[in-house]
Design an enzyme around this catalytic site. Structure first.
Site, PDB file in Angstrom:
ATOM      1  N   ARG A  14      -8.896 -29.460 -22.876  1.00 21.33           N
ATOM      2  CA  ARG A  14      -8.158 -28.282 -23.317  1.00 21.33           C
ATOM      3  C   ARG A  14      -9.025 -27.314 -24.120  1.00 21.33           C
ATOM      4  O   ARG A  14      -9.775 -27.713 -25.007  1.00 21.33           O
ATOM      5  CB  ARG A  14      -6.971 -28.706 -24.191  1.00 21.33           C
ATOM      6  CG  ARG A  14      -6.019 -29.627 -23.498  1.00 21.33           C
ATOM      7  CD  ARG A  14      -5.237 -28.858 -22.502  1.00 21.33           C
ATOM      8  NE  ARG A  14      -4.217 -29.731 -21.954  1.00 21.33           N
ATOM      9  CZ  ARG A  14      -3.674 -29.544 -20.805  1.00 21.33           C
ATOM     10  NH1 ARG A  14      -4.033 -28.543 -20.069  1.00 21.33           N
ATOM     11  NH2 ARG A  14      -2.754 -30.351 -20.364  1.00 21.33           N
ATOM     12  N   TYR A  17      -8.286 -27.108 -28.193  1.00 22.94           N
ATOM     13  CA  TYR A  17      -9.004 -27.865 -29.201  1.00 22.94           C
ATOM     14  C   TYR A  17     -10.210 -27.070 -29.702  1.00 22.94           C
ATOM     15  O   TYR A  17     -10.472 -27.004 -30.898  1.00 22.94           O
ATOM     16  CB  TYR A  17      -9.447 -29.216 -28.656  1.00 22.94           C
ATOM     17  CG  TYR A  17      -8.292 -30.068 -28.197  1.00 22.94           C
ATOM     18  CD1 TYR A  17      -7.245 -30.376 -29.061  1.00 22.94           C
ATOM     19  CD2 TYR A  17      -8.233 -30.559 -26.895  1.00 22.94           C
ATOM     20  CE1 TYR A  17      -6.178 -31.144 -28.653  1.00 22.94           C
ATOM     21  CE2 TYR A  17      -7.167 -31.322 -26.474  1.00 22.94           C
ATOM     22  CZ  TYR A  17      -6.145 -31.615 -27.352  1.00 22.94           C
ATOM     23  OH  TYR A  17      -5.095 -32.368 -26.934  1.00 22.94           O
ATOM     24  N   ASN A  33       9.295 -27.884 -14.785  1.00 25.57           N
ATOM     25  CA  ASN A  33       9.885 -27.629 -13.466  1.00 25.57           C
ATOM     26  C   ASN A  33      10.317 -26.185 -13.239  1.00 25.57           C
ATOM     27  O   ASN A  33      11.491 -25.863 -13.262  1.00 25.57           O
ATOM     28  CB  ASN A  33      11.073 -28.570 -13.224  1.00 25.57           C
ATOM     29  CG  ASN A  33      10.635 -30.005 -13.150  1.00 25.57           C
ATOM     30  OD1 ASN A  33       9.689 -30.335 -12.458  1.00 25.57           O
ATOM     31  ND2 ASN A  33      11.317 -30.864 -13.882  1.00 25.57           N
ATOM     32  N   LYS A  70      13.941 -36.731   1.131  1.00 29.17           N
ATOM     33  CA  LYS A  70      13.500 -38.026   0.618  1.00 29.17           C
ATOM     34  C   LYS A  70      13.871 -38.172  -0.852  1.00 29.17           C
ATOM     35  O   LYS A  70      13.450 -37.375  -1.684  1.00 29.17           O
ATOM     36  CB  LYS A  70      11.994 -38.184   0.801  1.00 29.17           C
ATOM     37  CG  LYS A  70      11.585 -38.205   2.262  1.00 29.17           C
ATOM     38  CD  LYS A  70      10.093 -38.309   2.417  1.00 29.17           C
ATOM     39  CE  LYS A  70       9.738 -38.303   3.888  1.00 29.17           C
ATOM     40  NZ  LYS A  70       8.285 -38.358   4.080  1.00 29.17           N
ATOM     41  N   VAL A  72      13.261 -40.306  -3.938  1.00 30.35           N
ATOM     42  CA  VAL A  72      12.353 -41.299  -4.490  1.00 30.35           C
ATOM     43  C   VAL A  72      13.129 -42.196  -5.445  1.00 30.35           C
ATOM     44  O   VAL A  72      13.798 -41.712  -6.366  1.00 30.35           O
ATOM     45  CB  VAL A  72      11.166 -40.616  -5.200  1.00 30.35           C
ATOM     46  CG1 VAL A  72      10.273 -41.641  -5.870  1.00 30.35           C
ATOM     47  CG2 VAL A  72      10.373 -39.773  -4.208  1.00 30.35           C
ATOM     48  N   TYR A 146       4.402 -41.523  -3.363  1.00 29.59           N
ATOM     49  CA  TYR A 146       3.285 -41.004  -4.147  1.00 29.59           C
ATOM     50  C   TYR A 146       2.005 -41.816  -4.027  1.00 29.59           C
ATOM     51  O   TYR A 146       0.933 -41.336  -4.363  1.00 29.59           O
ATOM     52  CB  TYR A 146       3.662 -40.945  -5.634  1.00 29.59           C
ATOM     53  CG  TYR A 146       4.752 -39.970  -5.942  1.00 29.59           C
ATOM     54  CD1 TYR A 146       4.521 -38.596  -5.914  1.00 29.59           C
ATOM     55  CD2 TYR A 146       6.024 -40.410  -6.278  1.00 29.59           C
ATOM     56  CE1 TYR A 146       5.524 -37.693  -6.201  1.00 29.59           C
ATOM     57  CE2 TYR A 146       7.035 -39.511  -6.572  1.00 29.59           C
ATOM     58  CZ  TYR A 146       6.779 -38.155  -6.532  1.00 29.59           C
ATOM     59  OH  TYR A 146       7.767 -37.260  -6.818  1.00 29.59           O
ATOM     60  N   TYR A 150       1.537 -44.908  -9.160  1.00 24.99           N
ATOM     61  CA  TYR A 150       2.376 -43.810  -9.628  1.00 24.99           C
ATOM     62  C   TYR A 150       3.227 -44.267 -10.804  1.00 24.99           C
ATOM     63  O   TYR A 150       3.786 -45.348 -10.799  1.00 24.99           O
ATOM     64  CB  TYR A 150       3.280 -43.318  -8.497  1.00 24.99           C
ATOM     65  CG  TYR A 150       4.276 -42.276  -8.932  1.00 24.99           C
ATOM     66  CD1 TYR A 150       3.885 -40.972  -9.152  1.00 24.99           C
ATOM     67  CD2 TYR A 150       5.610 -42.608  -9.139  1.00 24.99           C
ATOM     68  CE1 TYR A 150       4.787 -40.015  -9.567  1.00 24.99           C
ATOM     69  CE2 TYR A 150       6.525 -41.650  -9.547  1.00 24.99           C
ATOM     70  CZ  TYR A 150       6.106 -40.359  -9.753  1.00 24.99           C
ATOM     71  OH  TYR A 150       7.005 -39.411 -10.163  1.00 24.99           O
ATOM     72  N   ASP A 152       6.035 -42.501 -13.800  1.00 29.03           N
ATOM     73  CA  ASP A 152       6.759 -41.302 -14.200  1.00 29.03           C
ATOM     74  C   ASP A 152       7.879 -41.678 -15.157  1.00 29.03           C
ATOM     75  O   ASP A 152       8.280 -42.829 -15.241  1.00 29.03           O
ATOM     76  CB  ASP A 152       7.340 -40.610 -12.963  1.00 29.03           C
ATOM     77  CG  ASP A 152       7.727 -39.169 -13.204  1.00 29.03           C
ATOM     78  OD1 ASP A 152       7.464 -38.643 -14.305  1.00 29.03           O
ATOM     79  OD2 ASP A 152       8.290 -38.560 -12.295  1.00 29.03           O
TER      80      ASP A 152
END
Length: 175
Positions: A14, A17, A33, A70, A72, A146, A150, A152
């Protein structure tokens, strides 16, 4: 005014910083989102064939191709969606008051399960005159969709306290 805006993946280093260390102006914006125009990446048409686009783009692609959507892990994950224009206003309307802060930009009032989002989108598709899909959804595992490794969160809801307090910013657009 900000010296620059850097947009990058979460695992990348980043600039903030370095800015903080050198007493330069910065703000970190964490959008949740985004939805809106030109956010409908179609793999192989708008870019590389590999990769997974955003959830709305995935569902739009399937609806356009008359393919099942789909879900998930059953579509039980909860998400919020924020209109891109709201995000832009949040970032650029008060840059002087944003310095040295980290802001979540999202819409906790738009919380919905992915399964409910599918229901909304298939309903809208039918209203637009398209015939209903024979099997509107198919369940897939996160590993299958994925790939291996994966991970999440089941629920991603932004805390809007800092942006509301520091910038006086409030959401304008519902899902």
């Amino acid at each position: 005014m900000f010296c620059c805006i850097v947009v990058n993946l979460i695992e990348k280093q980043r600039w903030s910083y370095a800015c903080a260390e050198n007493r330069l102006e910065f703000a970190i914006v964490r959008p949740f989102n985004r939805i809106g125009p030109r956010m409908d990446f179609i793999p192989g048409i708008d870019g590389p064939s590999e990769g997974v686009p955003r959830v709305l783009a995935c569902f739009n692609n399937n609806l356009l191709r008359c393919e099942p959507l789909k879900l998930v892990d059953g579509g039980e994950s909860q998400r919020t969606f924020v209109y891109i224009k709201d995000v832009i206003e949040a970032i650029f309307d008060n840059p002087g008051r944003a310095n040295c802060h980290i802001f979540n930009v999202g819409n906790p009032n738009n919380e919905v399960t992915v399964r409910k989002l599918v229901e909304m989108m298939t309903e809208m598709n039918e209203v637009s005159g398209e015939p209903p899909l024979e099997a509107p959804t198919v369940d897939v595992s996160s590993k299958e969709f994925y790939g291996e490794g994966y991970d999440d969160n089941d629920r991603r809801i932004p805390d809007m306290t800092i942006i509301n307090k520091q910038l006086g910013w409030n959401l304008k657009t519902s899902l």
